[in-house]
Design a protein around this motif. Sequence first.
Motif, PDB file in Angstrom:
ATOM      1  N   LEU A   1     -12.667 -31.427  32.652  1.00  0.00           N
ATOM      2  CA  LEU A   1     -12.020 -31.126  33.919  1.00  0.00           C
ATOM      3  C   LEU A   1     -11.030 -32.264  34.167  1.00  0.00           C
TER       4      LEU A   1
ATOM      5  N   ARG B   1      -8.021 -29.291  36.964  1.00  0.00           N
ATOM      6  CA  ARG B   1      -7.872 -28.104  36.115  1.00  0.00           C
ATOM      7  C   ARG B   1      -8.590 -28.360  34.797  1.00  0.00           C
ATOM      8  N   SER B   2      -8.994 -27.280  34.145  1.00  0.00           N
ATOM      9  CA  SER B   2      -9.669 -27.427  32.854  1.00  0.00           C
ATOM     10  C   SER B   2      -8.636 -27.698  31.775  1.00  0.00           C
TER      11      SER B   2
END
Length: 539
Positions: free
Chosen positions: A16, A26-27
Motif C-alpha cells: 500500500l 494506493r496499491s
Amino acid sequence: MLAQVKDQRTLLKGGLIVDGTGRPARSGSVLLDGRRIAALGDVPDDAGTPVDCEGKVIAPGFIDAHSHMDFFSASENPHHFDSFTAQGATTFVAGNCGFSPFGFAPETKHRGLLESSLFKAGRETLEWNSFAEYCEVLDGLGLTHNFAHLVGHGAARTSLSGFEARRLGDAEHAQMLAILDRALSEGAAGVSFGLQYKPGVFAKLEELDDVARLVKRHDKLLTVHAKAYSSFSGTYPMIPFGRPHNLKAIDDMLGLARRTGVRLQFSHLIFAGSRTWKTVDQAVELFDRAIGDGVDVCFDMFPYGCGATLLNTLLPEWFMAGMPDALHKPLARARLRLEAEVGFRLVGFGYPQIQITNASCAEYDEHNGRFLPDIAKRVGKSSFDTMLDILDKSDAEARVLFHDYYNDDIIDRLMQHPAAIFASDSWPEPGGHQNPAAYGTFPRFLRKARDRGSLSLEAAVHKMTGAAAVRFRLADRGRLEEGAAADVVVFDWNEIRDHANEAGNARPSGIEQVFINGQLVLQAGEIDLVRGAGELLLS
Ligand SMILES: [Zn+2]
C-alpha cells in the motif's frame, strides 16, 4: 563519500503506497534503482530483486524535523543511531535550540564551552572552524543517515561572549551576524534560537530581530526554542496576574515573524506543567490568527508527555547569570527556593516531575533514571538542595526528562493542527537513562493515529515525511515519486507501535524494512548501517 548500493535494483512488491504528500494511499509496487526511486505503481515483476510487501505500507523514510543528532553524526560509533533507524528515521534536521557544532568564531576563547555543550558524545573536540569544514569531516567519515543542519545562534553567541549575561557590543553583534551569514551561505538550512538556554536567554528582541532579518534575506527557516513553555517561567519578570509566560513567548516570536517576514518554525510546542494546559486554546488561537494574517509559521511536536532538556532550564535568568557562584550564596539560594516553590505551584509542576536521566557527575550518576524526590530521600537532603547539588557537581550539565508537558488529549489536538510537524527532539543518552522519544516517536505517532483515530494514515505519514521536507526545503525527500531519493520505510499498519517501558529503551514493533538512499539498513529487526549511505542536505 557516498556508498555504492549493494543490491542495485530492489522491487518493493505489492504494498500500500502512502507517498508522503497526504494523498490517498494506493496499491502498487515501488522500484528502487541505486539511490533513487525508478518507478511506482504497476512495475513488472522482474524489474528488481523482489521484497514482498503484501499487506504492508510503503512510505517515505521518516524525517526527524527537530533533532539533536548532529554531534553524534561526527562520532566514529554509528550505533548511536540504532534506536532511530529501528523506528524508521532516515533524515534528521539537526542544530536545533541554538546548539550547533559549527557556527562559531574560529579565534574564540570559548571553544571549551562549545565543546562541553549538550552533545559531547560525538567528538571531544571541535576540529573544524566553519560549516563547510564540518561538512568535509562528515563527508570523510561517511554519513549513515541524511542530515540537514541549522546553525545555532547560541553557538555563535557563545563563541563571542561566552555565557556572559549581557548584550553584545556593536562589533560582537556584527560578528555574530557574519558567522551565521557564512554558515547560511555554505548551505545551512536556517538558524536556530535557544532562548531558554545560555547564552540565548540573554539576547534581547532587537538582537533576535536582526538574526531573523538575516535568515529572511537568505529565504531560509528560523527555528525557535522559545523563552518559556510554561505559564510561569523565570525567564520573564514575574507580574501577578500577568499574561502566561508561554503565551508571551509565542507573542514575542510571532511578533518577530510579523516584523521581519521570516519563515518561522516554533520548536516543540509543549505546555509544561498541568496548570499550563489551560492555555492550549489560547496558544493555538495565536498561531491560527498569525497564519490567517499571512505569517509563515509551523510548529513541531513529539508524542510523549515527557521531554528531555537540561536541568538548568528551570533556573530563572537572574540565577543563571550568577552561576556558578550563586549556587553557594545563601541569599541567592533562599530567593531561588522561594521563587521555585511559588513558580511550581503556579505551573502545576514540581520535583516529582523531574527525572534525572544523566546527572553527568560521578556523585549522582548511580541515580540516573530516578525522580528527584527519590534521589533526595536516598542522599538525605531536600529536593531543592539535591537539585542544586546536582547542578553544582555537573557544572550545570545534568540532563533530565521533565514530565507533564502534555496529556493525551493535547497531543491529539496538536497532531491534528495543519501547522504541526512531527519530530523526536531526542538523542541517545550514553551512560544514562533513555528518553523514550529516541526509541518510539514515529511508531507512537502512527499508533495514536490508528488507535485514537486522531489522524488518517496518510495525514500522519505526511507530517513525518512530506510536510517536513517542504518546510525545510529538502529537495527529493519526504515523498515517493519517480526520481526522488530512495529513502523508504516498509511497515505494518496493524502492528506498528512503540513500547514505552520504564527504562525508555524498548524498540518499536511493525517496522519491516528501512532503506536509506536505496541501501537496505534494517530488515527483520537487524540493523546494518552503511557509511556513506546518508547524504548531506545543503540548501
Ligand atoms: Zn529545544
